[in-house]
Design a protein around this motif. Structure first.
Motif, PDB file in Angstrom:
ATOM      1  N   PHE A 224      10.882  12.733   8.452  1.00 61.64           N
ATOM      2  CA  PHE A 224      10.075  11.613   8.957  1.00 61.64           C
ATOM      3  C   PHE A 224       8.899  11.371   8.019  1.00 61.64           C
ATOM      4  O   PHE A 224       8.438  12.311   7.393  1.00 61.64           O
ATOM      5  CB  PHE A 224       9.505  11.941  10.341  1.00 61.64           C
ATOM      6  N   PRO A 225       8.317  10.167   7.947  1.00 58.13           N
ATOM      7  CA  PRO A 225       8.812   8.940   8.554  1.00 58.13           C
ATOM      8  C   PRO A 225       9.857   8.278   7.667  1.00 58.13           C
ATOM      9  O   PRO A 225       9.908   8.517   6.459  1.00 58.13           O
ATOM     10  CB  PRO A 225       7.558   8.067   8.634  1.00 58.13           C
ATOM     11  N   LYS A 226      10.684   7.454   8.278  1.00 59.16           N
ATOM     12  CA  LYS A 226      11.741   6.750   7.544  1.00 59.16           C
ATOM     13  C   LYS A 226      12.053   5.465   8.303  1.00 59.16           C
ATOM     14  O   LYS A 226      11.720   5.349   9.488  1.00 59.16           O
ATOM     15  CB  LYS A 226      12.990   7.634   7.451  1.00 59.16           C
ATOM     16  N   THR A 227      12.661   4.524   7.624  1.00 53.91           N
ATOM     17  CA  THR A 227      12.997   3.262   8.302  1.00 53.91           C
ATOM     18  C   THR A 227      14.415   2.828   7.934  1.00 53.91           C
ATOM     19  O   THR A 227      14.956   3.215   6.896  1.00 53.91           O
ATOM     20  CB  THR A 227      12.019   2.121   7.920  1.00 53.91           C
ATOM     21  N   THR A 228      14.974   2.031   8.810  1.00 53.92           N
ATOM     22  CA  THR A 228      16.343   1.552   8.581  1.00 53.92           C
ATOM     23  C   THR A 228      16.542   0.227   9.306  1.00 53.92           C
ATOM     24  O   THR A 228      15.591  -0.366   9.805  1.00 53.92           O
ATOM     25  CB  THR A 228      17.366   2.610   9.035  1.00 53.92           C
TER      26      THR A 228
ATOM     27  N   ALA B 164       0.821  -1.212   0.000  1.00 53.09           N
ATOM     28  CA  ALA B 164       0.000   0.000   0.000  1.00 53.09           C
ATOM     29  C   ALA B 164       0.858   1.266   0.000  1.00 53.09           C
ATOM     30  O   ALA B 164       0.354   2.359   0.244  1.00 53.09           O
ATOM     31  CB  ALA B 164      -0.932  -0.016   1.201  1.00 53.09           C
ATOM     32  N   GLY B 165       2.157   1.097  -0.238  1.00 51.88           N
ATOM     33  CA  GLY B 165       3.010   2.278  -0.430  1.00 51.88           C
ATOM     34  C   GLY B 165       3.908   2.636   0.733  1.00 51.88           C
ATOM     35  O   GLY B 165       4.672   3.593   0.659  1.00 51.88           O
ATOM     36  N   GLY B 166       3.834   1.882   1.843  1.00 52.07           N
ATOM     37  CA  GLY B 166       4.711   2.174   2.980  1.00 52.07           C
ATOM     38  C   GLY B 166       6.061   1.491   2.834  1.00 52.07           C
ATOM     39  O   GLY B 166       6.361   0.891   1.797  1.00 52.07           O
ATOM     40  N   GLU B 167       6.877   1.594   3.892  1.00 47.58           N
ATOM     41  CA  GLU B 167       8.190   0.931   3.879  1.00 47.58           C
ATOM     42  C   GLU B 167       8.157  -0.381   4.660  1.00 47.58           C
ATOM     43  O   GLU B 167       9.181  -0.979   4.917  1.00 47.58           O
ATOM     44  CB  GLU B 167       9.266   1.869   4.450  1.00 47.58           C
ATOM     45  N   GLY B 168       6.952  -0.803   5.072  1.00 53.14           N
ATOM     46  CA  GLY B 168       6.851  -2.061   5.832  1.00 53.14           C
ATOM     47  C   GLY B 168       7.102  -1.871   7.313  1.00 53.14           C
ATOM     48  O   GLY B 168       7.018  -2.813   8.091  1.00 53.14           O
ATOM     49  N   ALA B 169       7.394  -0.659   7.721  1.00 53.48           N
ATOM     50  CA  ALA B 169       7.702  -0.340   9.115  1.00 53.48           C
ATOM     51  C   ALA B 169       7.668   1.191   9.252  1.00 53.48           C
ATOM     52  O   ALA B 169       7.706   1.875   8.236  1.00 53.48           O
ATOM     53  CB  ALA B 169       9.092  -0.882   9.488  1.00 53.48           C
ATOM     54  N   PRO B 170       7.677   1.737  10.462  1.00 50.69           N
ATOM     55  CA  PRO B 170       7.295   1.065  11.686  1.00 50.69           C
ATOM     56  C   PRO B 170       5.788   0.871  11.720  1.00 50.69           C
ATOM     57  O   PRO B 170       5.047   1.778  11.376  1.00 50.69           O
ATOM     58  CB  PRO B 170       7.723   2.040  12.788  1.00 50.69           C
ATOM     59  N   LEU B 171       5.390  -0.316  12.167  1.00 53.14           N
ATOM     60  CA  LEU B 171       3.961  -0.598  12.292  1.00 53.14           C
ATOM     61  C   LEU B 171       3.441  -0.168  13.669  1.00 53.14           C
ATOM     62  O   LEU B 171       2.241  -0.187  13.915  1.00 53.14           O
ATOM     63  CB  LEU B 171       3.693  -2.095  12.076  1.00 53.14           C
ATOM     64  N   ALA B 172       4.362   0.224  14.540  1.00 50.48           N
ATOM     65  CA  ALA B 172       3.978   0.626  15.900  1.00 50.48           C
ATOM     66  C   ALA B 172       2.926   1.724  15.873  1.00 50.48           C
ATOM     67  O   ALA B 172       2.093   1.816  16.773  1.00 50.48           O
ATOM     68  CB  ALA B 172       5.198   1.107  16.666  1.00 50.48           C
TER      69      ALA B 172
ATOM     70  N   PHE C 101       2.517  10.144  13.550  1.00 53.34           N
ATOM     71  CA  PHE C 101       3.425   9.369  12.702  1.00 53.34           C
ATOM     72  C   PHE C 101       4.359   8.557  13.576  1.00 53.34           C
ATOM     73  O   PHE C 101       4.523   8.821  14.777  1.00 53.34           O
ATOM     74  CB  PHE C 101       4.237  10.278  11.760  1.00 53.34           C
ATOM     75  N   SER C 102       4.961   7.560  12.954  1.00 44.14           N
ATOM     76  CA  SER C 102       5.942   6.724  13.632  1.00 44.14           C
ATOM     77  C   SER C 102       7.141   6.628  12.710  1.00 44.14           C
ATOM     78  O   SER C 102       6.974   6.509  11.489  1.00 44.14           O
ATOM     79  CB  SER C 102       5.305   5.360  13.864  1.00 44.14           C
ATOM     80  N   THR C 103       8.312   6.680  13.277  1.00 45.92           N
ATOM     81  CA  THR C 103       9.509   6.675  12.430  1.00 45.92           C
ATOM     82  C   THR C 103      10.669   5.959  13.106  1.00 45.92           C
ATOM     83  O   THR C 103      10.794   6.012  14.340  1.00 45.92           O
ATOM     84  CB  THR C 103       9.937   8.130  12.101  1.00 45.92           C
ATOM     85  N   ASP C 104      11.471   5.285  12.325  1.00 44.50           N
ATOM     86  CA  ASP C 104      12.757   4.815  12.855  1.00 44.50           C
ATOM     87  C   ASP C 104      13.668   6.028  13.003  1.00 44.50           C
ATOM     88  O   ASP C 104      13.539   7.021  12.265  1.00 44.50           O
ATOM     89  CB  ASP C 104      13.401   3.807  11.889  1.00 44.50           C
ATOM     90  N   LEU C 105      14.606   5.931  13.943  1.00 46.87           N
ATOM     91  CA  LEU C 105      15.513   7.051  14.191  1.00 46.87           C
ATOM     92  C   LEU C 105      16.943   6.710  13.797  1.00 46.87           C
ATOM     93  O   LEU C 105      17.693   7.561  13.309  1.00 46.87           O
ATOM     94  CB  LEU C 105      15.487   7.418  15.683  1.00 46.87           C
ATOM     95  N   GLY C 106      17.337   5.463  14.000  1.00 44.81           N
ATOM     96  CA  GLY C 106      18.726   5.005  13.793  1.00 44.81           C
ATOM     97  C   GLY C 106      18.982   3.949  14.852  1.00 44.81           C
ATOM     98  O   GLY C 106      18.034   3.331  15.333  1.00 44.81           O
ATOM     99  N   PRO C 107      20.252   3.741  15.260  1.00 42.35           N
ATOM    100  CA  PRO C 107      20.462   2.787  16.358  1.00 42.35           C
ATOM    101  C   PRO C 107      19.987   3.455  17.640  1.00 42.35           C
ATOM    102  O   PRO C 107      20.153   4.664  17.763  1.00 42.35           O
ATOM    103  CB  PRO C 107      21.989   2.607  16.391  1.00 42.35           C
ATOM    104  N   GLY C 108      19.360   2.845  18.483  1.00 39.50           N
ATOM    105  CA  GLY C 108      19.243   1.599  19.109  1.00 39.50           C
ATOM    106  C   GLY C 108      20.531   0.980  19.684  1.00 39.50           C
ATOM    107  O   GLY C 108      21.564   1.616  19.899  1.00 39.50           O
ATOM    108  N   ASN C 109      20.301  -0.245  20.047  1.00 39.62           N
ATOM    109  CA  ASN C 109      21.376  -1.034  20.668  1.00 39.62           C
ATOM    110  C   ASN C 109      22.205  -1.780  19.643  1.00 39.62           C
ATOM    111  O   ASN C 109      23.188  -2.413  20.012  1.00 39.62           O
ATOM    112  CB  ASN C 109      20.778  -2.077  21.614  1.00 39.62           C
ATOM    113  N   THR C 110      21.819  -1.741  18.373  1.00 38.47           N
ATOM    114  CA  THR C 110      22.391  -2.727  17.461  1.00 38.47           C
ATOM    115  C   THR C 110      23.907  -2.632  17.323  1.00 38.47           C
ATOM    116  O   THR C 110      24.586  -3.648  17.376  1.00 38.47           O
ATOM    117  CB  THR C 110      21.677  -2.721  16.080  1.00 38.47           C
TER     118      THR C 110
END
Ligand SMILES: Nc1ncnc2c1ncn2[C@@H]1O[C@H](COP(=O)(O)OP(=O)(O)OP(=O)(O)O)[C@@H](O)[C@H]1O
Ligand SMILES: CC(=O)N[C@H]1[C@@H]2OC[C@@H](O2)[C@@H](O)[C@@H]1O[C@H](C)C(=O)O
Length: 399
Positions: free
Chosen positions: A264-268, A163-171, A210-219
């Motif tokens: 925003f929004p963006k995913t990684t 439907a045009g999203g990036e598959g995330a974030p679904l939160a 909106f919901s967006t990824d920011l970057g790391p995290g703990n990874t």
């Protein structure tokens, strides 16, 4: 009519559904299993967590997943094997969890399975013209349904992409339905392998959510610890990072990345934020001789800066919102200390104060998504880019 559908209709017509939400994220630490009692739909959804546990992965299972995780040159045979294997292993973990709670599979109406992301490839990351946004979660839902005998809804992200999203974030969908509060601007911050947040304006305006990824995290911290501290999987309680000193040159180099400046929004994912990313920044800043403790302190600071920069972009210097944390990173006191220091005046909570165990939150969100797929109306955010109005998941029948 096929008897499976009769069962599904019965579930739909129940006043309260027992849904097991599953999450196995980018940290590859284990499977979060949340048994939820879900009532209502849409903004009238209410969730009670009846039981929750994280079942740790064995070293062998982690190794198998890692062999195909975030790698462009992964072995196709191994991917096929692991698609079935993860479904079977998750199914077994669910059966054991149900038994440990003194219940039977019949006591559960539905399983909502995220699966294991093995590659995340939004256009912004793969950069290949003429190819769509893509993401791949494996751990087949039919295997879970057949092994447990429970109707399973799985593979939620593909509809979002379609439907045009990036598959995330679904939160965003679950956060909006569960946690919006009139009169309070809220940030729902999840610090997993990747950090993300959902913005919930106090005026309830869905077109601004909106919901967006920011970057790391703990990874990157996790990957660095696993490489340099044999036997450790992560920096427990931030003790390694707290023992070092953050290096300004390395931090500046880490912060120089287009993704971090994009709107925003963006995913990684770990496809971008990994040890090669760190090594490149170390070379650029001539800091390859730092002690491992100083590198960890800098990486911890990097995660904090990434979050703070995104929050500032959202709110400017206006700190009148409340921050509700979830995800494993909130257990890292060194990271939380840095966030508190950089955002004075912001009220920090965890989702526990909203009645949801912060370690279970992502699993709960998938239970809510499954509930919406069964009984909800499509949540409409005004059809803006990144938040399509869709219900998600594939229905996998047990027999
Ligand atoms: N006590 C602790 N001290 C420091 N860090 C911790 C602690 N507990 C958990 N963590 C961190 O949290 C991570 C696990 O977080 P979580 O389970 O939320 O991630 P995930 O769901 O796999 O990731 P994502 O949300 O990106 O998919 C661990 O790998 C570790 O880095
Ligand atoms: C592709 C993928 O699995 N993304 C995860 C990952 O983990 C955190 C962040 O990156 C988020 O975008 C997403 O998970 C959460 C549950 C989400 O979709 O909201």
């Amino acid at each position: 009519m096929n008897a499976n559908w009769d069962k599904v209709f019965q579930i739909i017509n129940k006043p309260e559904r027992r849904i097991i939400g599953l999450m196995s994220g980018t940290s590859l630490d284990g499977l979060d299993i949340a048994l939820c009692a879900v009532k209502g739909k849409g903004s009238d959804t209410s969730v009670r967590i009846l039981e929750f546990k994280t079942v740790p992965y064995t070293d062998g299972f982690k190794k198998d997943i890692k062999s195909i995780f975030s790698k462009r040159d992964a072995d196709l045979q191994m991917i096929s094997l692991m698609n079935a294997q993860i479904g079977l292993v998750h199914g077994g973990m669910i059966l054991e969890a149900i038994a440990s709670w003194g219940l039977k599979p019949d006591d559960v109406d539905v399983i909502a399975s995220h699966g294991q992301t093995i590659f995340h490839a939004p256009q912004s990351l793969h950069g290949l013209e003429g190819y769509p946004n893509a993401t791949l979660q494996i751990g087949d839902g039919d295997h879970i349904a057949v092994k447990t005998g429970i109707v399973t809804i799985a593979d939620f992200r593909q509809k979002h992409l379609a439907a045009g999203g990036e598959g995330a974030p679904l939160a965003v969908y679950g956060d909006y339905l569960l946690f919006s509060k009139p009169g309070e601007d809220r940030i729902m911050l999840n610090i997993g392998g990747i950090a993300n947040f959902t913005y919930l304006p106090g005026n309830g305006d869905a077109s601004k959510v909106f919901s967006t990824d920011l970057g790391p995290g703990n990874t990157i911290m996790d990957q660095y610890v696993q490489k340099n501290y044999p036997g450790l999987y992560f920096d427990k309680d931030g003790s390694i990072s707290a023992s070092g000193t953050s290096n300004g040159l390395l931090l500046d180099a880490l912060m120089k990345e287009d993704f971090l400046d994009a709107g925003f929004p963006k995913t990684t994912g770990p496809e971008l934020f990994n040890l090669s990313y760190l090594e490149k920044a170390q070379k650029q800043s001539a800091t390859t001789d730092l002690s491992t403790a100083d590198v960890m302190a800098t990486l911890c600071n990097f995660t904090a800066r990434v979050i703070v920069r995104a929050v500032e972009r959202c709110f400017g210097v206006d700190n009148t919102f409340s921050m509700y944390m979830s995800g494993g990173g909130m257990h890292n006191p060194e990271l939380v200390r840095r966030l508190n220091e950089a955002l004075p005046g912001v009220a920090f909570y965890t989702t526990a104060s909203l009645g949801i165990d912060p370690d279970a939150k992502e699993a709960v969100l998938f239970a809510v998504l499954a509930n919406e797929t069964l009984v909800g109306d499509v949540v409409n955010f005004g059809d803006r880019q990144g938040v399509p109005a869709v219900c998600m998941g594939k229905i996998c029948l047990p027999y």
